[in-house]
Design a protein around this motif. Structure first.
Motif, PDB file in Angstrom:
ATOM      1  N   SER A  20      25.138 107.865  46.524  1.00  0.00           N
ATOM      2  CA  SER A  20      25.268 106.899  45.439  1.00  0.00           C
ATOM      3  C   SER A  20      25.342 105.499  46.037  1.00  0.00           C
ATOM      4  O   SER A  20      25.886 105.304  47.128  1.00  0.00           O
ATOM      5  N   SER A  77      35.847 104.316  41.267  1.00  0.00           N
ATOM      6  CA  SER A  77      34.953 105.334  41.804  1.00  0.00           C
ATOM      7  C   SER A  77      35.711 106.407  42.586  1.00  0.00           C
ATOM      8  O   SER A  77      35.266 107.555  42.657  1.00  0.00           O
ATOM      9  N   LEU A 136      31.275 112.589  41.485  1.00  0.00           N
ATOM     10  CA  LEU A 136      29.824 112.414  41.392  1.00  0.00           C
ATOM     11  C   LEU A 136      29.121 113.719  41.049  1.00  0.00           C
ATOM     12  O   LEU A 136      28.234 113.754  40.185  1.00  0.00           O
ATOM     13  N   THR A 141      30.888 104.840  40.504  1.00  0.00           N
ATOM     14  CA  THR A 141      30.229 106.140  40.635  1.00  0.00           C
ATOM     15  C   THR A 141      29.472 106.473  39.366  1.00  0.00           C
ATOM     16  O   THR A 141      28.337 106.962  39.405  1.00  0.00           O
TER      17      THR A 141
END
Length: 309
Positions: free
Chosen positions: A74, A149, A154, A175
């Protein structure tokens, strides 16, 4: 070239992708393996590897302790990769298995993550939105209220997108915002109050919920383990692959195209379960329920004054 693959999560996926490349051969290795025969050792996150110079890792978790952040899953992890001494890290989105759905995204709601969980649950119940267990098949809307995040997952986000579940997340959660284009592949909110309003709208809007779910599944299907492996095996690459940016009008046009040229029926007259144009008619009873529903939504509610004779 022989490549050593650390045993751990996603190891089988990477092993298969390497062996599919011409001139490459992969073996599984662990911390006690002699690294000498291998040109490169690859691993995911903190999977253990023997000490070696040419180690490259695919990092999917922000709390990974290892230093060799060669490829990240990411874009929000790129800065951390540079801070750990990787001059040219590459971002390649985490591949996610495709799921076959037996029904369009339902209207059930679930919540994941620690931030604001209890307060948000109480607020949703106050507006008569009941929450289901995340694994329930009737869940079509998933709320991730994480504000940062580090608290977000994820893998979970992309699995939900692959299942055509609509993710509603915080804009401050990088994220989520790196994987979700607002109003195209999911929804992003500025705070809990906006999350509640978005969820209320989605629960009652089948068309929008199914459109967002379809776009989300298409988005996560754009990567593969072959792309991850190619990035891991490249040395000295400069520049970063961009995530696909999808505006809401473009997303709506692609969704409308999926319905099978439904737009031409916008000018049709409706009556007795049929749409009529001057030289063509369509019996909604002969269509599948999803397309019939969306055609009705496109033309609006039947007007008796415009009904066919």
């Amino acid at each position: 070239m022989r490549i050593g693959v650390a045993v751990g999560e996603y190891a089988q996926d990477i092993y298969g992708a390497i062996n599919s490349l011409s001139g490459m051969a992969a073996d599984f290795v662990d911390i006690e393996t002699d690294p000498t025969p291998y040109g490169i050792l690859v691993a995911v996150d903190d999977a253990p590897l023997p000490p070696a110079k040419n180690v490259r890792r695919y990092v999917t978790k922000q709390d990974t302790d290892a230093e060799e952040w060669a490829v990240v899953a990411s874009r929000n992890l790129l800065c951390e990769a540079v801070a750990r001494g990787n001059q040219y890290p590459i971002a390649v989105a985490l591949p996610t298995p495709a799921y076959h759905l037996s029904q369009p995204a339902p209207s059930g709601v679930a919540i994941v993550g620690p931030d604001l969980g209890e307060k948000l649950t109480a607020a949703l119940r106050a507006v008569k939105i009941e929450l289901l267990h995340f694994e329930n098949e009737d869940v079509g809307i998933v709320i991730d209220p994480s504000t940062s995040s580090r608290q977000s997952n994820l893998k979970l986000i992309r699995q939900c997108m692959s299942k055509e579940r609509v993710i509603v997340a915080m804009q401050s959660n990088s994220t989520a915002s790196d994987n979700i284009q607002n109003s195209s592949t999911g929804r992003l909110a500025s705070g809990p109050e906006e999350i509640i309003q978005i969820v209320r709208d989605l629960v009652h809007d089948d068309y929008e919920r199914q459109r967002l779910g379809f776009e989300a599944k298409k988005f996560v299907a754009s990567t593969s383990w072959s792309r991850v492996v190619r990035a891991l095996l490249l040395g000295g690459r400069k520049g970063l692959p961009e995530f696909e940016l999808l505006s809401q009008p473009v997303a709506k046009r692609r969704w409308d195209a999926r319905l099978g040229h439904a737009h031409k029926w916008q000018t049709a007259k409706y009556g007795n379960g049929q749409l009529r144009l001057p030289e063509e008619h369509l019996d909604l009873g002969e269509l599948g329920p999803l397309r019939a529903m969306n055609l009705k939504k496109i033309i609006g509610e039947p007007d008796p004054r415009k009904a066919a004779p």
